[in-house]
Motif scaffolding. Structure first.
Motif, PDB file in Angstrom:
ATOM      1  N   VAL A 324       0.845  -1.174   0.104  1.00 53.11           N
ATOM      2  CA  VAL A 324      -0.006   0.173   0.156  1.00 53.11           C
ATOM      3  C   VAL A 324       0.850   1.363   0.103  1.00 53.11           C
ATOM      4  O   VAL A 324       0.345   2.276  -0.575  1.00 53.11           O
ATOM      5  CB  VAL A 324      -0.923   0.056   1.075  1.00 53.11           C
ATOM      6  CG1 VAL A 324      -1.525   1.274   1.338  1.00 53.11           C
ATOM      7  CG2 VAL A 324      -1.994  -1.171   1.303  1.00 53.11           C
ATOM      8  N   ALA A 325       1.943   1.174   0.942  1.00 55.55           N
ATOM      9  CA  ALA A 325       2.809   2.405   0.795  1.00 55.55           C
ATOM     10  C   ALA A 325       3.273   2.647  -0.574  1.00 55.55           C
ATOM     11  O   ALA A 325       3.707   3.940  -0.950  1.00 55.55           O
ATOM     12  CB  ALA A 325       3.886   2.238   2.014  1.00 55.55           C
ATOM     13  N   VAL A 328       0.783   4.207  -2.798  1.00 55.21           N
ATOM     14  CA  VAL A 328       0.766   5.441  -2.642  1.00 55.21           C
ATOM     15  C   VAL A 328       1.850   6.381  -3.341  1.00 55.21           C
ATOM     16  O   VAL A 328       1.820   7.464  -3.849  1.00 55.21           O
ATOM     17  CB  VAL A 328       0.604   5.651  -1.073  1.00 55.21           C
ATOM     18  CG1 VAL A 328       0.798   7.132  -0.937  1.00 55.21           C
ATOM     19  CG2 VAL A 328      -0.537   5.378  -0.499  1.00 55.21           C
ATOM     20  N   ILE A 409      -0.921   7.232   5.980  1.00 59.24           N
ATOM     21  CA  ILE A 409      -1.641   6.009   5.662  1.00 59.24           C
ATOM     22  C   ILE A 409      -2.157   5.720   7.112  1.00 59.24           C
ATOM     23  O   ILE A 409      -1.089   5.516   8.065  1.00 59.24           O
ATOM     24  CB  ILE A 409      -0.689   4.914   4.863  1.00 59.24           C
ATOM     25  CG1 ILE A 409      -0.418   5.284   3.700  1.00 59.24           C
ATOM     26  CG2 ILE A 409      -1.509   3.660   4.935  1.00 59.24           C
ATOM     27  CD1 ILE A 409       0.518   4.353   2.901  1.00 59.24           C
ATOM     28  N   ASN A 411      -3.671   2.430   8.806  1.00 53.33           N
ATOM     29  CA  ASN A 411      -3.963   1.092   8.554  1.00 53.33           C
ATOM     30  C   ASN A 411      -5.113   0.541   9.524  1.00 53.33           C
ATOM     31  O   ASN A 411      -4.855   0.050  10.667  1.00 53.33           O
ATOM     32  CB  ASN A 411      -2.809   0.189   8.766  1.00 53.33           C
ATOM     33  CG  ASN A 411      -2.926  -1.355   8.283  1.00 53.33           C
ATOM     34  OD1 ASN A 411      -3.876  -1.739   7.827  1.00 53.33           O
ATOM     35  ND2 ASN A 411      -2.044  -2.179   8.528  1.00 53.33           N
ATOM     36  N   LEU A 432      -4.919   8.048   3.373  1.00 56.43           N
ATOM     37  CA  LEU A 432      -5.516   7.186   2.935  1.00 56.43           C
ATOM     38  C   LEU A 432      -5.827   5.997   4.118  1.00 56.43           C
ATOM     39  O   LEU A 432      -4.749   5.807   4.834  1.00 56.43           O
ATOM     40  CB  LEU A 432      -4.695   6.223   2.050  1.00 56.43           C
ATOM     41  CG  LEU A 432      -4.973   4.943   1.187  1.00 56.43           C
ATOM     42  CD1 LEU A 432      -6.376   5.354   0.296  1.00 56.43           C
ATOM     43  CD2 LEU A 432      -3.963   4.431   0.810  1.00 56.43           C
ATOM     44  N   PHE A 434      -6.555   2.045   4.977  1.00 55.39           N
ATOM     45  CA  PHE A 434      -6.291   0.955   4.320  1.00 55.39           C
ATOM     46  C   PHE A 434      -7.126  -0.059   5.349  1.00 55.39           C
ATOM     47  O   PHE A 434      -6.803  -0.597   6.263  1.00 55.39           O
ATOM     48  CB  PHE A 434      -4.966   0.387   4.471  1.00 55.39           C
ATOM     49  CG  PHE A 434      -4.661  -0.914   3.863  1.00 55.39           C
ATOM     50  CD1 PHE A 434      -5.290  -1.662   2.996  1.00 55.39           C
ATOM     51  CD2 PHE A 434      -3.590  -1.602   4.586  1.00 55.39           C
ATOM     52  CE1 PHE A 434      -5.109  -2.912   2.627  1.00 55.39           C
ATOM     53  CE2 PHE A 434      -3.251  -3.041   4.173  1.00 55.39           C
ATOM     54  CZ  PHE A 434      -4.033  -3.483   2.936  1.00 55.39           C
TER      55      PHE A 434
END
Length: 492
Positions: A324-325, A328, A409, A411, A432, A434
């Motif tokens: 995910v990182a 991004v 982010i 999580n 974001l 997640f």
């Protein structure tokens, strides 16, 4: 030069005004070295260990664990020459764990204590505060007091004392006992609980304003602060009325109690206080918009399994957050406006990404960031994320690691949550969420099959990012997670 030196709580950075003592690493009587950690202090930013400015022996500790102390307040006294013999003080040789109060003799021997009685700078009724300077951790702010310029024509106090003649002795006229009136007795000056004249109330301006707002007379209080100064807690305690006892008649049926004995009051301080201030400011300053995207990440999870199986990655912590990182960071390269800050009359677009990762700790939610994460390789990014999370869980994240973030982010999937509508950290334009990766029925190649699925939630500042830009940015992140190997080949 005095051998007993008082060490003040230093300014730990970025204008912080107070800190809570989490634990003392030394006790009275211990021999310490220069730069040896002596106390762990929690601020609104982080928990840090403060080193000793001098070597010597711990002479006195002024504040117990759990106490919130303002910057510039003495917290410990150190005897820099313990081999020179005993010190005239009631605190010498105090048992471990005691928090003794230095005697008048020891205060006179302390180098940094002001001659006026060690009154804390900034108190109304005390000496003028010294100038504030930038300091390093472990080195307190300057303790010299400011001096007022003499007015023109004013005679110095020393000169006045020199020219004032001594009063001549007065011989009373003899009187008979019957005619002698009763001599009036001058009333003794009123003294408050701190041993000061009733009018000399020590309190800082914010404390005086709080007392005025709450209708509390400061002259009636006994201060618990340094040198008997009045603190905010003293004022709030005086303003809180004592709970009246409940009277229950014998004939009345038993009823449930909803009093203070069934309530828990948690002080708002440290990380929780700073988080509340930042979130309130961000929520009511930046117009938030949140969009959601559900993605089939089955291929991404298989890619992670293959990565874990490689020999050079066997000792590396590999999690879905890594992909995910990376997604991004690559999406930012395609849409750089997302990595920007609203600055009033201009938008500051940043060519570097300090990637913040929200971390839940025992002290509260903190957001440390990986500096210049866009320049790291996938392996370097994995190592940086591992160090960041481990440091945060250990409570050792420094204030520098939590400043300067540009994109974040969170999580929430680790808690089993599908997604959320996160609030922007101040100064950032996007964050974001997640969500959890779950096995769900999904239409794949025309058939319903069980697939690994997650939901992404992107909140962004609508002053900078409009619906089109936010949607494209979120779509690119989803495309990467749906097929990371193809995206890496196409985007890099």
């Amino acid at each position: 030069m005095s051998r007993i030196k008082e060490f003040n709580l230093p300014d730990l950075g970025e204008g912080l005004t107070e800190g809570e003592i989490l634990g003392w690493l030394v006790k009275v009587g211990d021999t310490i070295e220069l730069n040896q950690p002596i106390v762990e202090v929690e601020t609104a930013k982080a928990a840090v260990e403060i080193p000793a400015k001098w070597a010597g022996q711990v002479h006195a500790i002024f504040h117990s664990e759990g106490t919130t102390v303002e910057v510039g307040t003495p917290i410990i006294a150190i005897d820099t020459d313990p081999g020179a013999g005993p010190v005239e003080s009631s605190t010498t040789g105090a048992p471990a764990g005691d928090l003794p109060t230095p005697s008048a003799a020891s205060l006179a021997a302390v180098e940094v204590a002001p001659a006026e009685g060690a009154v804390e700078p900034g108190l109304i009724g005390g000496p003028a505060p010294g100038g504030r300077t930038a300091v390093l951790v472990g080195y307190g702010p300057r303790t010299t007091t400011a001096k007022r310029r003499p007015r023109k024509g004013a005679v110095p106090a020393q000169a006045t004392a020199a020219v004032t003649p001594a009063p001549a002795p007065v011989t009373p006229a003899p009187v008979t006992p019957a005619a002698a009136p009763a001599a009036p007795v001058a009333p003794a000056p009123a003294v408050n609980g701190n041993g000061r004249l009733a009018g000399a109330v020590l309190a800082k301006p914010p404390v005086r304003k709080l007392a005025k707002d709450l209708g509390v007379d400061l002259s009636t209080l006994t201060g618990s602060g340094p040198s008997g100064s009045i603190t905010r807690e003293d004022v709030q305690r005086a303003a809180t009325p004592a709970a009246e006892p409940l009277t229950v008649t014998a004939s009345a049926p038993a009823a449930a109690s909803f009093g203070a004995d069934r309530e828990q009051r948690i002080p708002v301080k440290g990380v929780r206080k700073l988080t509340a201030e930042n979130m309130s400011r961000s929520a009511f300053t930046a117009p938030h918009v949140t969009e959601f995207l559900t993605v089939d990440v089955t291929r991404a999870m298989k890619a992670l399994d293959r990565l874990r199986g490689r020999r050079e990655w066997r000792d590396v912590r590999v999690s879905p957050l890594l992909l995910v990182a990376k997604a991004v960071l690559l999406a930012v390269k395609r849409h750089p406006m997302v990595n920007s800050t609203w600055a009033g009359d201009e938008i500051v677009v940043k060519e570097y990404v300090n990637l913040g990762i929200a971390a839940a700790t025992e002290r509260g939610l903190i957001v440390p960031n990986v500096k210049d994460a866009g320049r790291l390789t996938l392996r370097e990014l994995a190592d940086a994320l591992t160090d960041l999370v481990q440091t945060a869980k250990a409570g050792k994240t420094s204030p520098a690691d939590m400043s300067g973030g540009t994109l974040t982010i969170t999580n929430v999937g680790v808690f089993g949550v599908d997604t959320g509508t996160p609030i922007l950290p101040p100064g950032e334009s996007a964050i974001l969420a997640f969500g959890a990766v779950r096995e769900m029925p999904w239409v794949h190649k025309g058939k319903v099959k069980p697939r690994l699925v997650t939901t992404l939630g992107l909140s962004f500042d609508h002053r900078i990012i409009d619906g089109e830009l936010g949607s494209k940015f979120l779509r690119d992140i989803g495309d990467f997670l749906a097929d990371p190997e193809a995206a890496l080949l196409a985007w890099t």
